[in-house]
Design a protein around this motif. Structure first.
Motif, short mmCIF file in Angstrom:
data_model
loop_
_atom_site.label_atom_id
_atom_site.label_comp_id
_atom_site.label_asym_id
_atom_site.label_seq_id
_atom_site.Cartn_x
_atom_site.Cartn_y
_atom_site.Cartn_z
N GLY A 53 -2.85 1.99 -17.37
CA GLY A 53 -1.99 2.39 -16.27
C GLY A 53 -1.92 3.89 -16.09
N TRP A 56 -5.88 4.91 -14.90
CA TRP A 56 -6.20 4.39 -13.58
C TRP A 56 -4.92 3.90 -12.94
N VAL A 58 -2.04 2.34 -11.08
CA VAL A 58 -1.93 1.22 -10.16
C VAL A 58 -0.57 1.33 -9.48
N ASP A 59 -0.42 0.65 -8.39
CA ASP A 59 0.85 0.64 -7.69
C ASP A 59 1.84 -0.21 -8.49
N SER A 60 2.63 0.44 -9.32
CA SER A 60 3.54 -0.29 -10.20
C SER A 60 4.71 -0.91 -9.46
N SER A 62 4.16 -2.79 -6.77
CA SER A 62 3.64 -3.96 -6.07
C SER A 62 4.12 -5.24 -6.75
N ALA A 65 1.90 -6.15 -9.74
CA ALA A 65 2.18 -5.37 -10.95
C ALA A 65 3.43 -5.89 -11.66
N MET A 117 -5.88 -5.64 -10.86
CA MET A 117 -5.24 -4.37 -10.51
C MET A 117 -6.14 -3.18 -10.84
N ILE A 118 -6.87 -3.26 -11.95
CA ILE A 118 -7.80 -2.18 -12.31
C ILE A 118 -8.92 -2.10 -11.29
N LYS A 120 -8.80 -2.95 -8.18
CA LYS A 120 -8.23 -2.36 -6.97
C LYS A 120 -8.06 -0.84 -7.12
N ALA A 121 -7.58 -0.42 -8.28
CA ALA A 121 -7.36 1.01 -8.52
C ALA A 121 -8.68 1.79 -8.53
N GLN A 124 -10.08 2.81 -5.03
CA GLN A 124 -9.38 3.84 -4.26
C GLN A 124 -9.96 5.21 -4.50
#
Length: 124
Positions: A53, A56, A58-60, A62, A65, A117-118, A120-121, A124
């Protein structure tokens, strides 16, 4: 979210070390499987989630998450408790079997969600 993971990881680490010291002091290693799960699933995996986290982000906030965090944090202690009861001879395997199966699947789900999530991150 990383802070929550980090603090939780060290809580598991303390618990696992206390159990390990107890087993060494009593020369009763009947909870070896429980100890291993506390240290690996509780400490190591949770610590890795904190590091991932941080590296990388992530939108925590969301929904994914939050589901990932709470599914891991609810299923891991249930799994550990089930193992403790079974290997401590406090509950037979058939009694805790379903509990262990469900909690294991939820931990797996949280692992898969972290991978998503990884991915997705990294896009970006």
């Amino acid at each position: 979210m990383e802070r929550k993971y980090l603090l939780t990881a060290f809580g598991y680490g303390i618990l696992g070390l206390v159990l390990g010291i107890y087993m060494a002091a009593t020369k009763n290693h009947g909870q070896l499987v429980t100890h291993a799960h506390i240290m690996l699933l509780g400490f190591v995996v949770t610590f890795v989630y904190a590091v991932v986290g941080k590296l990388w982000p992530v939108d925590s906030t969301s929904l994914m998450a939050r589901i990932q965090f709470y599914s891991h944090q609810l299923a891991t202690p249930v799994l550990i408790l089930g193992l403790f009861l079974m290997y401590g001879g406090l509950a037979p395997a058939p009694v805790v079997g379903a509990l262990l199966a469900v909690s294991s699947l939820v931990v797996l789900l949280s692992f898969i969600l972290m991978k998503v999530m990884i991915i997705k991150a990294l896009k970006q």
